[in-house]
Design a protein around this motif. Structure first.
Motif: not given
Length: 101
Positions: A89-93, A96-97
């Motif tokens: 989840i952290f890597i996906n966010h 995205i950023l």
């Protein structure tokens, strides 16, 4: 009865007393041996029962330890899955950023 006959009779009487005493001792030893044999058989039986009981306890302890290890493994696995999910989840966010800039 002359003195020689009396002396011989006394010796015979003494021998009889000694033999009776010896026979009594042999009888008592026989009783002790029988008691020892009984006790030995009882100890043998008890040792066999103890050995069987020890095997049962050993299996129970093994299974208990196995269940504990399995539970610890499961908990660690779940922690790793949870950490892996949080990282994803952290890597996906983060991705995205980065892509939004």
């Amino acid at each position: 009865m002359n003195s020689n006959d009396t002396s011989i009779q006394n010796q015979v009487d003494e021998v009889i007393v000694v033999m009776e005493d010896n026979l009594q001792r042999v009888y008592m030893r026989q009783e002790k041996l029988e008691d020892l044999n009984l006790k030995s058989a009882e100890l043998e039986q008890k040792s066999k029962q103890f050995k069987k009981g020890a095997k049962v306890v050993k299996k129970q302890v093994w299974w208990k330890e196995f269940k504990i290890k399995l539970f610890i493994f499961f908990v660690l696995f779940m922690i790793l899955v949870a950490v892996g999910g949080i990282l994803m989840i952290f890597i996906n966010h983060l991705a995205i950023l980065i892509l939004q800039k």
